[in-house]
Write a protein that holds these residues in place. Structure first.
Motif, mmCIF file in Angstrom:
data_model
loop_
_atom_site.group_PDB
_atom_site.id
_atom_site.type_symbol
_atom_site.label_atom_id
_atom_site.label_comp_id
_atom_site.label_asym_id
_atom_site.label_seq_id
_atom_site.Cartn_x
_atom_site.Cartn_y
_atom_site.Cartn_z
ATOM 1 N N ALA A 1 -22.338 28.820 33.783
ATOM 2 C CA ALA A 1 -22.432 28.929 31.893
ATOM 3 C C ALA A 1 -24.597 28.856 31.874
ATOM 4 O O ALA A 1 -25.336 30.432 30.870
ATOM 5 N N ALA B 1 -19.869 25.071 37.268
ATOM 6 C CA ALA B 1 -19.184 26.085 35.688
ATOM 7 C C ALA B 1 -20.719 25.969 35.026
ATOM 8 O O ALA B 1 -21.005 26.787 33.987
ATOM 9 N N ILE B 2 -21.087 24.622 35.159
ATOM 10 C CA ILE B 2 -22.300 24.455 34.045
ATOM 11 C C ILE B 2 -23.593 25.495 34.038
ATOM 12 O O ILE B 2 -24.426 26.070 33.367
ATOM 13 N N PHE C 1 -17.086 22.244 41.109
ATOM 14 C CA PHE C 1 -16.786 22.490 40.488
ATOM 15 C C PHE C 1 -17.481 23.182 39.183
ATOM 16 O O PHE C 1 -17.868 23.980 38.199
ATOM 17 N N ILE C 2 -17.066 21.542 38.179
ATOM 18 C CA ILE C 2 -17.477 21.254 37.214
ATOM 19 C C ILE C 2 -19.727 21.960 37.087
ATOM 20 O O ILE C 2 -19.450 22.747 36.023
#
Lengths: 279, 476
Positions: free
Chosen positions: A199, A195-196, A191-192
């Motif tokens: 972005a 997200a990166i 998930f992290i």
């Protein structure tokens, strides 16, 4: 593509195929020894896979993400890399390969069949953001895939526990809460990274297309997949979902990512993201 | 009535509502992939074709604006509910998170509970004869070394927390949504985007009249800064007909000064709030129409979409009844009796020119640079070929909140999900000459795995106590 690269690529494809057969056999016939032998094949295969990944990067001068073959190499490398980590660090969870190894086999097989190996590196892909965007995308894919594999292990172990006598094969798997927590760890990891990836992709899109977000089908699917995993984190952390329900969700949530990375090219013609550039 | 409102409010701020809203948004986004979107069609004609083919379905789709689903009232409403819900949730959770981070209320009053009889409490027993104060100091020293924050030290025990500020990650992550919303709205309301075409050697300003296409006009700050753009040269590099590099050299004139810049794919030029990106390139052949005595009657560089070998485009010269169709071969060759282009590089450019008058051909043939062809008592000279570049000119504000939003969001996620909070409590007791240390703890998310970590803490502390210790901070 140089001959040795082609030879090595087919070599790891056959090797992953063999591992897949062995993992399937191990789980269907509850053969623990086969799992041990698979480890002896998977580790050197991953080493060769890593060599292809590095040599490709070195010989072309760019991060391998140009076309379906390179995407197969990269996505498979992250997925098997995380699997190998589990093989080495948490031996009891090595059954996760039941999902990650065949998935890698499919990605590599698809890539080698449809893609041009020596496709020139398009100007659009020449950006430092490519490394960040694609590496995190593939890292997220690998982590989600491992979570999916752990979901399968959870369900198999849980089914086995429901029987009057638990099979010795499944008894060797860690306790259900351990699988559950490890599954969640990998979802968080994915998930992290996801997200990166979103972005970084957004910033790159601004440089390349002049807009942070274009509602492109691949962007939408990536956002959807991210939201699905965000939802599962909410379900676990705030609503206290555990066990089978979440395991089922994790097993199937991976398809959102698969569609974003591989499926959209088939479904719509006008996406700005073209991954599986055919020869 | 008041009761119903209260019930609604309680439901609205609940995690269930979060799940429902995220699910609704997912359904809407998903629908955008299956309900035909205007952008899917590429042209108005194709869109109309679809409308005629399925009139009832398209009527429903158009009525609810589902063909532009991402900006449709339904999506805007869902997003509005999402952000209102987020505000309510964050406002409700902020005090809780601050308390969890020991920043309000209980920060100074953490009391170490008696955990000796609580299930799950483990015990270690130091064989060495040491005082309770020494044991307490050693435990503290160990915990601090391992990045734990000791919250309270009492006469019989202590409480410590790791990643104390982790709950603040919740606030940061959700704050990032508002930063991104703010940035997104600013970008959306101030965005001007348009396409402006320049041929090598040409100079234009960013006055609206010069744009080929205005994609989007801003709702706020309508004045677009005036820049002078002069295209000096263009150098595309192709490998097997794939563009692998592009260098666009130009001069940008702004506020009395001029600056030479090089742009390319992935290399836009940013001037304040303006971004200039080369979006497409093509060729502009020079065609000059003259009479039989060579007197120039009209013509110039014509921006044509013909770079990809064999593509046809057309142009007209005002005041003359002709339509000129051009097919272009940048690297001309003949293969199996057919005209082809060996590459996309301008190595041996040839045009296949067809001149029509009232629907009939008056000339047809291949022309090389410098050649003149004749028809109807007129001469048409093909001069040279220059590149044109279609620039996307964007002016928008809001980049900063977006970038900060991305950063804050990722930082929040890391704080909340990677550096999650753990707590340990130690009770120390001297019983009949033995030093007994009881310990228990809890971790967010990973209750089960934390047991192993807790056991390790116990083993390490025992080892520390058993070692030959002197006064705190030094060896005996």
């Amino acid at each position: 593509m140089r001959e040795y690269e082609l030879f090595a690529s087919w070599g790891i494809i056959y090797s992953y195929a063999l591992c897949t057969v062995m993992l399937l056999t191990a789980f269907i016939f509850n053969k623990d020894k086969l799992l041990n032998i698979t480890a002896y094949i998977l580790l050197p295969t991953f080493a060769v896979h890593s060599l292809i990944f590095v040599s490709r990067w070195h010989s072309t001068g760019y991060f391998p993400a140009n076309g379906a073959f390179e995407n197969g190499i990269t996505s498979g490398w992250f997925a098997v890399g995380l699997t190998v980590y589990l093989f080495v660090k948490k031996k009891a969870l090595r059954g996760v390969g039941l999902v990650t190894v065949p998935a890698t086999l499919l990605a590599l097989g698809y890539g080698i069949m449809v893609a041009s190996f020596d496709r020139p590196h398009e100007a659009a892909l020449k950006s430092s953001w490519l490394v960040i965007h694609v590496a995190f995308a593939q890292l997220a894919f690998g982590a989600y895939l491992v979570a999916s594999g752990l979901g399968v292990l959870y369900l198999l172990k849980d089914n086995s526990l429901k029987k009057s006598t638990e099979s010795a094969f499944y008894a060797k798997l860690p306790a259900l809460p351990v699988i559950d927590e490890t599954m969640f760890r990998f979802v968080v990891y994915g998930f992290i990274a996801d997200a990166i990836m979103i972005a970084a992709g957004s910033i790159w899109a601004k440089e390349l297309w002049g807009s942070y977000w274009s509602w492109d089908p691949v962007e939408v699917w990536s956002l959807l997949a991210w939201l699905v995993y965000g939802l599962t984190i909410h379900l676990r952390v705030t609503l206290g979902w555990r066990g089978r329900r979440l395991a089922w969700i994790f097993v199937f949530a991976i398809f959102g990512i698969v569609i974003a990375y591989w499926g959209v090219d088939f479904m719509v013609q006008n996406t700005l993201h073209v991954f599986g550039v055919k020869s | 009535m008041l009761f119903s409102l209260k019930k609604f409010y309680v439901f609205f701020k609940s995690a269930r509502m979060t799940v429902i809203i995220i699910s609704v948004m997912m359904v809407l986004f998903l629908a955008g992939l299956f309900v035909p979107q205007k952008t899917f069609f590429g042209s108005r004609a194709k869109y109309d074709e679809w409308r005629f083919a399925s009139p009832n379905f398209s009527a429903v789709v158009e009525y609810f604006k589902l063909n532009e689903i991402y900006i449709s009232p339904v999506t805007v409403a869902a997003l509005s509910v999402f952000f209102i819900h987020l505000i309510v949730v964050v406002l409700n959770r902020v005090p809780v998170m601050l308390r969890k981070a020991y920043l309000t209320g209980n920060a100074e009053r953490v009391e170490t509970p008696d955990i000796r009889d609580i299930p799950g409490t483990a015990r270690i027993e130091a064989q060495k004869d040491i005082g309770a104060d020494v044991a307490m100091a050693e435990v503290q020293r160990y915990l601090r070394k391992k990045m734990w924050t000791v919250l309270s030290v009492g006469p019989t025990g202590l409480t410590a927390v790791k990643n104390r500020y982790s709950p603040l990650g919740f606030i940061l992550f959700h704050l990032s949504f508002f930063l991104c919303l703010m940035g997104g709205l600013l970008v959306s309301y101030t965005r001007f985007s348009g396409n402006l075409v320049l041929t090598e050697g040409q100079e234009l300003t960013t006055e609206l009249k010069h744009f080929r296409l205005i994609n989007r006009e801003p709702k706020l700050i309508k004045q677009v800064p005036l820049l002078g753009l002069e295209l000096s040269s263009v150098k595309p590099v192709y490998e097997r007909n794939i563009a692998v590099d592009l260098s666009v050299n130009m001069k940008i004139k702004h506020e009395g000064g001029a600056e030479a810049v090089t742009l390319g794919t992935n290399k836009p030029v940013n001037k304040g709030s303006m971004s200039i990106l080369p979006q497409n390139i093509g060729v502009s052949p020079l065609f000059l129409l003259s009479d039989m005595y060579g007197k120039e009657l009209g013509g110039g560089y014509f921006v044509l979409n013909i770079l990809k070998g064999g593509q046809e485009d057309s142009f007209e010269i005002p005041g003359f009844p002709y339509k000129f169709y051009v097919r272009f071969y940048p690297d001309y060759a003949v293969e199996d009796g057919r005209d082809i282009s060996r590459s996309l590089e301008l190595r041996d450019p040839v045009v296949f020119l067809t001149v029509q008058k009232s629907g009939g051909n008056v000339y047809e043939g291949r022309v090389r640079p410098g050649q003149t062809v004749f028809f109807d008592g007129l001469g048409m000279r093909y001069g040279d070929t220059r590149y044109w570049v279609d620039f996307l000119i964007v002016r928008e504000y809001g980049n900063m909140p977006l970038f900060i939003g991305f950063g804050v969001g990722v930082a929040g996620l890391l704080m909340r999900l990677v550096f999650f909070q753990k707590e340990v409590v130690f009770n120390i007791e001297k019983e009949g000459g033995r030093m007994l240390i009881f310990y228990n703890g809890r971790s967010e998310y990973y209750k089960h795995s934390f047991k192993e970590e807790l056991e390790k803490i116990g083993r390490d502390i025992l080892l520390t106590l058993e070692q030959d210790q002197g006064p705190i901070g030094g060896k005996a």
